[in-house]
Design a protein around this motif. Sequence first.
Motif, PDB file in Angstrom:
ATOM      1  N   HIS A   1      55.328  15.490  50.651  1.00 45.09           N
ATOM      2  CA  HIS A   1      55.281  16.069  49.297  1.00 45.09           C
ATOM      3  C   HIS A   1      56.589  15.770  48.552  1.00 45.09           C
ATOM      4  CE1 HIS A   1      52.175  19.373  50.589  1.00 45.09           C
ATOM      5  NE2 HIS A   1      51.854  18.167  51.054  1.00 45.09           N
TER       6      HIS A   1
ATOM      7  N   HIS B   1      60.934  24.541  42.095  1.00 49.00           N
ATOM      8  CA  HIS B   1      59.715  24.325  42.896  1.00 49.00           C
ATOM      9  C   HIS B   1      58.936  25.636  42.925  1.00 49.00           C
ATOM     10  CE1 HIS B   1      57.932  22.437  46.850  1.00 49.00           C
ATOM     11  NE2 HIS B   1      56.986  22.977  46.068  1.00 49.00           N
TER      12      HIS B   1
ATOM     13  N   HIS C   1      50.528  21.631  42.436  1.00 45.83           N
ATOM     14  CA  HIS C   1      50.061  20.417  43.124  1.00 45.83           C
ATOM     15  C   HIS C   1      49.190  19.586  42.180  1.00 45.83           C
ATOM     16  CE1 HIS C   1      51.378  21.857  47.073  1.00 45.83           C
ATOM     17  NE2 HIS C   1      50.901  23.039  46.736  1.00 45.83           N
TER      18      HIS C   1
ATOM     19  N   ASP D   1      59.738  27.426  46.427  1.00 42.97           N
ATOM     20  CA  ASP D   1      58.357  26.980  46.684  1.00 42.97           C
ATOM     21  C   ASP D   1      57.435  28.198  46.708  1.00 42.97           C
ATOM     22  OD1 ASP D   1      56.178  25.384  47.258  1.00 42.97           O
ATOM     23  OD2 ASP D   1      56.897  24.725  49.222  1.00 42.97           O
TER      24      ASP D   1
ATOM     25  N   GLU E   1      53.885  18.640  41.746  1.00 48.92           N
ATOM     26  CA  GLU E   1      54.112  18.320  43.159  1.00 48.92           C
ATOM     27  C   GLU E   1      53.136  17.217  43.570  1.00 48.92           C
ATOM     28  OE1 GLU E   1      54.323  21.559  45.972  1.00 48.92           O
ATOM     29  OE2 GLU E   1      54.890  20.182  47.589  1.00 48.92           O
TER      30      GLU E   1
ATOM     31  N   HIS F   1      60.377  19.989  51.200  1.00 51.70           N
ATOM     32  CA  HIS F   1      60.248  20.535  52.569  1.00 51.70           C
ATOM     33  C   HIS F   1      60.090  19.440  53.633  1.00 51.70           C
ATOM     34  CE1 HIS F   1      55.924  20.032  51.794  1.00 51.70           C
ATOM     35  NE2 HIS F   1      56.003  20.884  50.796  1.00 51.70           N
TER      36      HIS F   1
HETATM   37 ZN   LIG Z   1      54.519  21.045  49.334  1.00 50.95          ZN
END
Ligand SMILES: [Zn+2]
Length: 376
Positions: free
Chosen positions: A129, A50, A82, A222, A120, A164
């Motif tokens: 997400h 991620h 994203h 992330d 994502e 998350h």
């Molecule tokens: Zn996210």
Amino acid sequence: MSWKTLSRILIGLAIPCVGVEGHPNDSGHKSREIVFPDIDGYHTMSTDLHIHTAFSDGSVWPDIRVKEGLRDQLDAIAITDHLEYQPHQDDIPHPDRNRAYEVAAAEVEEEELIVINGSEITRSMPPGHANAVFLDDANPLLKDDVREVFQEAESQGAFIFWNHPSWLNQADDGIPPFSDMHRDLIEDGLLHGIEVVNSKRYSKKALRIALDHDLTIMGTSDVHGLIDWDYDVHEGGHRPVTLVFAKDHSKEALKKALFDGRTVVWKDDLLVGRKEYLVPLIEESLQVTGASYIEDSSVLEFEIQNTTGHRFILQNASEYSLHHHAAVLTLEPYSKITLSLKTLDRLDRVQMPFTVANAVIAPETHARITLESSID
Ligand SMILES: [Zn+2]
Ligand SMILES: [Zn+2]
């Protein structure tokens, strides 16, 4: 011996005592490599699946993600920008959602670092997400209907995990809001894992969801900025990773292992995973390097070497009391400790059970390991 272990030894021989950032080991050498031993039948691959770049809301170009991965000696990274959120698009137009992956993958040979194409899926809760990794083509995921996005990813054979789940922006009490939509996605084979660790967060409810619904336990950085700045690597910190137990060191074997749930997560001083993988990982990480009695006494000196960068907090779970330590002790990264066990009788062989206070196999449940040795 894995190729990473071998390369670490070779590097150590070539340039001893070079001040690489990270944990000190016995020789005063420091290392930042995220390397854990293999377990019976599997290669242990360290991964961060991620990761963001400037192609969505990250601050760096994809090549920096590859260089960070190489510094940490990871086996694999996934670029997961994203799909639906691109705040830099006025400056960096990029209609092709595969482009960040392509730029990263061109930087490195797969034998050095596997780079995985991901995206994502960035929606309000539910489902929140989710990352789809091992995509062939991210562009067909640009659809309005979120369920169709998951179906498109699944049709490409992607591994999909809930990101998350305890993020306060989407869970204001900090508890993952498990919904009917999540249940349906799991039942329909469209959701395969869950982040129990995301950046600095650990969620025991997420671990509960993983165990109850047979989801793969995931931990990721992330990262949007720099790994070194976010995780204080110069002070011995490290990014969260998912350790994956794969049949061989290939992209295909890594993917299979993720679908089969063969993972352990490492975050700060915490290990989280299913018992069947976490216990052997710890037992391989801690090697008994000496067991002999002090002269004619029945006090046994039992030496343990920590071969990893994890700081183990061990609690003596044996029937023997210790001559020099309290029942709880800390074994620093890449260091040795000698325990003195009062065995009363002189033994030929010893089994030492420990509870590992900072290794979790279920909420509030710690891993229990046994170290064993013949006695000289
Ligand atoms: Zn996210
Ligand atoms: Zn993200």
